[in-house]
Design a protein around this motif. Structure first.
Motif, PDB file in Angstrom:
ATOM      1  N   UNK A   4     -47.950  22.209  71.887  1.00 52.48           N
ATOM      2  CA  UNK A   4     -48.647  23.416  71.440  1.00 52.48           C
ATOM      3  C   UNK A   4     -48.372  23.582  69.948  1.00 52.48           C
ATOM      4  N   UNK A   5     -49.419  23.606  69.145  1.00 50.57           N
ATOM      5  CA  UNK A   5     -49.258  23.793  67.698  1.00 50.57           C
ATOM      6  C   UNK A   5     -49.438  25.280  67.395  1.00 50.57           C
ATOM      7  N   UNK A   6     -48.380  25.908  66.885  1.00 50.95           N
ATOM      8  CA  UNK A   6     -48.397  27.335  66.576  1.00 50.95           C
ATOM      9  C   UNK A   6     -48.780  27.531  65.122  1.00 50.95           C
ATOM     10  N   UNK A   7     -49.769  28.371  64.888  1.00 53.54           N
ATOM     11  CA  UNK A   7     -50.295  28.559  63.532  1.00 53.54           C
ATOM     12  C   UNK A   7     -50.819  29.977  63.366  1.00 53.54           C
ATOM     13  N   UNK A  38     -52.518  27.263  69.298  1.00 52.94           N
ATOM     14  CA  UNK A  38     -52.102  28.629  69.591  1.00 52.94           C
ATOM     15  C   UNK A  38     -51.981  29.400  68.284  1.00 52.94           C
ATOM     16  N   UNK A  39     -52.796  30.429  68.124  1.00 53.96           N
ATOM     17  CA  UNK A  39     -52.680  31.361  67.005  1.00 53.96           C
ATOM     18  C   UNK A  39     -51.673  32.427  67.436  1.00 53.96           C
ATOM     19  N   UNK A  40     -50.555  32.533  66.751  1.00 55.06           N
ATOM     20  CA  UNK A  40     -49.519  33.466  67.201  1.00 55.06           C
ATOM     21  C   UNK A  40     -49.957  34.922  67.092  1.00 55.06           C
ATOM     22  N   UNK A  41     -51.087  35.182  66.421  1.00 53.36           N
ATOM     23  CA  UNK A  41     -51.612  36.543  66.369  1.00 53.36           C
ATOM     24  C   UNK A  41     -52.602  36.827  67.483  1.00 53.36           C
ATOM     25  N   UNK A  42     -53.113  35.774  68.133  1.00 55.18           N
ATOM     26  CA  UNK A  42     -54.197  35.986  69.103  1.00 55.18           C
ATOM     27  C   UNK A  42     -54.038  35.206  70.397  1.00 55.18           C
ATOM     28  N   UNK A  74     -45.405  38.855  74.234  1.00 52.53           N
ATOM     29  CA  UNK A  74     -46.570  38.334  74.951  1.00 52.53           C
ATOM     30  C   UNK A  74     -46.879  36.893  74.561  1.00 52.53           C
ATOM     31  N   UNK A  75     -46.562  36.546  73.315  1.00 52.61           N
ATOM     32  CA  UNK A  75     -46.756  35.164  72.886  1.00 52.61           C
ATOM     33  C   UNK A  75     -45.978  34.217  73.793  1.00 52.61           C
ATOM     34  N   UNK A  76     -44.780  34.626  74.176  1.00 51.64           N
ATOM     35  CA  UNK A  76     -43.937  33.782  75.030  1.00 51.64           C
ATOM     36  C   UNK A  76     -44.549  33.536  76.401  1.00 51.64           C
ATOM     37  N   UNK A  77     -45.547  34.340  76.784  1.00 51.60           N
ATOM     38  CA  UNK A  77     -46.168  34.183  78.101  1.00 51.60           C
ATOM     39  C   UNK A  77     -47.479  33.391  78.048  1.00 51.60           C
ATOM     40  N   UNK A  78     -47.885  32.960  76.849  1.00 50.69           N
ATOM     41  CA  UNK A  78     -49.126  32.185  76.741  1.00 50.69           C
ATOM     42  C   UNK A  78     -48.978  30.896  77.561  1.00 50.69           C
ATOM     43  N   UNK A  79     -49.880  30.688  78.501  1.00 55.26           N
ATOM     44  CA  UNK A  79     -49.767  29.577  79.453  1.00 55.26           C
ATOM     45  C   UNK A  79     -49.646  28.229  78.751  1.00 55.26           C
ATOM     46  N   UNK A  80     -50.438  28.031  77.719  1.00 58.19           N
ATOM     47  CA  UNK A  80     -50.447  26.740  77.033  1.00 58.19           C
ATOM     48  C   UNK A  80     -49.138  26.493  76.283  1.00 58.19           C
ATOM     49  N   UNK A  81     -48.485  27.561  75.864  1.00 61.39           N
ATOM     50  CA  UNK A  81     -47.185  27.404  75.217  1.00 61.39           C
ATOM     51  C   UNK A  81     -46.105  27.135  76.249  1.00 61.39           C
ATOM     52  N   UNK A  82     -46.113  27.890  77.329  1.00 64.05           N
ATOM     53  CA  UNK A  82     -45.089  27.710  78.369  1.00 64.05           C
ATOM     54  C   UNK A  82     -45.196  26.338  79.033  1.00 64.05           C
ATOM     55  N   UNK A 104     -37.114  33.164  69.634  1.00 62.78           N
ATOM     56  CA  UNK A 104     -37.898  33.414  70.845  1.00 62.78           C
ATOM     57  C   UNK A 104     -38.062  32.133  71.660  1.00 62.78           C
ATOM     58  N   UNK A 105     -38.387  31.036  70.983  1.00 59.90           N
ATOM     59  CA  UNK A 105     -38.583  29.764  71.678  1.00 59.90           C
ATOM     60  C   UNK A 105     -37.287  29.281  72.318  1.00 59.90           C
ATOM     61  N   UNK A 106     -36.170  29.514  71.657  1.00 59.29           N
ATOM     62  CA  UNK A 106     -34.891  29.133  72.258  1.00 59.29           C
ATOM     63  C   UNK A 106     -34.609  29.967  73.509  1.00 59.29           C
ATOM     64  N   UNK A 107     -34.957  31.243  73.471  1.00 49.15           N
ATOM     65  CA  UNK A 107     -34.718  32.113  74.625  1.00 49.15           C
ATOM     66  C   UNK A 107     -35.525  31.666  75.847  1.00 49.15           C
ATOM     67  N   UNK A 108     -36.743  31.181  75.610  1.00 43.11           N
ATOM     68  CA  UNK A 108     -37.581  30.776  76.745  1.00 43.11           C
ATOM     69  C   UNK A 108     -37.474  29.275  77.028  1.00 43.11           C
ATOM     70  N   UNK A 109     -36.639  28.573  76.248  1.00 45.28           N
ATOM     71  CA  UNK A 109     -36.350  27.172  76.546  1.00 45.28           C
ATOM     72  C   UNK A 109     -37.417  26.179  76.164  1.00 45.28           C
ATOM     73  N   UNK A 110     -38.163  26.455  75.084  1.00 43.73           N
ATOM     74  CA  UNK A 110     -39.204  25.529  74.630  1.00 43.73           C
ATOM     75  C   UNK A 110     -38.722  24.839  73.353  1.00 43.73           C
TER      76      UNK A 110
END
Length: 331
Positions: A4-7, A38-42, A74-82, A104-110
């Motif tokens: 997942x590319x976050x931008x 993944x747009x971290x704003x949307x 809510x970003x942490x719950x994006x299906x494509x990121x998880x 945040x990514x460390x907390x959710x293990x990504x």
């Protein structure tokens, strides 16, 4: 690999981040990875809508118009990121570069590319960066910081320690946003007030006229330095992102010992600032003396950006560079 590319996001550097992100997406797909945007704003952006993120596209909205931006929780719950094996960070400024999203990514293990929360926060803060560089005997220019709410400073100390001309810039901002070169003491207050729009701390730093250099780092390898020659004298936002406004020389035309020294300083800065994966370290060569200016933990990543230029000088093309960054992060 599923990546997942976050931008994007909501920082002042949103447009630059979108350009980096879309270039990375294309490069990783060329290397055979399954890539989600993944747009971290949307949130998730379907592949057939990615072109809308290009300048002028319906999803390339400026930061101030993103009133209903996606909260980080809510970003942490994006299906494509998880569902990704790796988050490739193409964010610049704001939550993406200050360590918040890394935490945040460390907390959710990504797993994610680049520097962790601590190093990201350190490098984003130019005042803390310079203190650590000074302690590690990496030369850096004299400076003082004016802080909110009053943004007060002692003009006598500025003139004695920093001197004129000086550079005024937000302490925690990138892409040369809010930067000024001040030649007269009477201009200082207005410059500080303008830079204060972007941060609660404003750095006042000695101006050194010289050759601007930057060194990209990947893992424990320092690429050849790139020399930056802005045509209007200052490497500001316009010079960075307007075609034809700046000339880039890579490798920089330096004597062998100077090239070796700037690469050594870059690696030392990389370590003392607790960076990892990849980064870019900026310098100025003034009167045969090198000074480290700052570190960029998530540098620009289009095919023509500075880090890729350094990589190309040692035979690493852009898709391979993106692939190496991804695999280094997973390791």
């Amino acid at each position: 690999m599923k990546i997942a590319v976050l931008m994007g996001g909501t920082s002042a550097e949103r447009e630059v981040s979108l350009a980096s992100g879309l270039a990375i997406v294309k490069a990783l797909r060329e290397r055979g990875h399954e890539v989600w945007t993944v747009d971290t704003a949307a949130g998730y952006v379907p592949q057939d809508e990615e072109s809308d993120l290009l300048p002028g596209g319906v999803k390339s909205a400026p930061p101030e118009s993103l009133e209903n931006a996606l909260p980080l929780i809510d970003l942490a719950q994006v299906k494509e990121l998880r569902g990704a094996e790796l988050a490739f960070l193409a964010l610049h400024g704001g939550d993406g570069e200050d360590g918040t999203i890394q935490a945040l990514l460390e907390l959710v293990g990504i797993p994610y590319t680049g520097t962790g929360p601590l190093g990201s926060g350190i490098a984003m803060d130019k005042d803390v960066t310079k203190r650590l560089l000074r302690d590690a005997q990496v030369p850096t220019l004299p400076w003082r910081v004016a802080r909110a709410p009053e943004f007060t400073y002692d003009p006598d100390i500025i003139e004695d320690l920093v001197g004129l001309p000086c550079v005024v810039k937000p302490s925690r901002q990138g892409s040369s946003v809010g930067i000024h070169i001040v030649s007269e003491a009477s201009e200082l207050e207005a410059a500080v007030r303008d830079s204060a729009q972007y941060d609660t701390e404003v750095m006042i730093e000695r101006f050194a006229k010289g050759r601007e250099l930057t060194v990209g780092i990947l893992g424990d390898q320092a690429f050849p330095a790139v020399e930056i020659r802005p045509k209007k004298g200052i490497y500001d936002y316009e010079s960075k992102y307007t075609p034809g406004m700046t000339e880039y020389l890579c490798p920089a035309p330096l004597e062998e010992e100077v090239m070796a020294q700037v690469q050594a300083y870059a690696l030392r800065a990389f370590k003392v600032l607790k960076l990892r994966g990849y980064a870019r370290i900026d310098f100025i060569l003034a009167k045969e003396q090198l000074f480290c200016l700052e570190a960029n933990t998530l540098p620009g990543m289009t095919a023509t950006s500075l880090l890729p230029k350094g990589a190309a000088a040692v035979g690493i093309d852009f898709p391979e560079l993106c692939d190496r960054i991804a695999r280094l992060a997973v390791r």
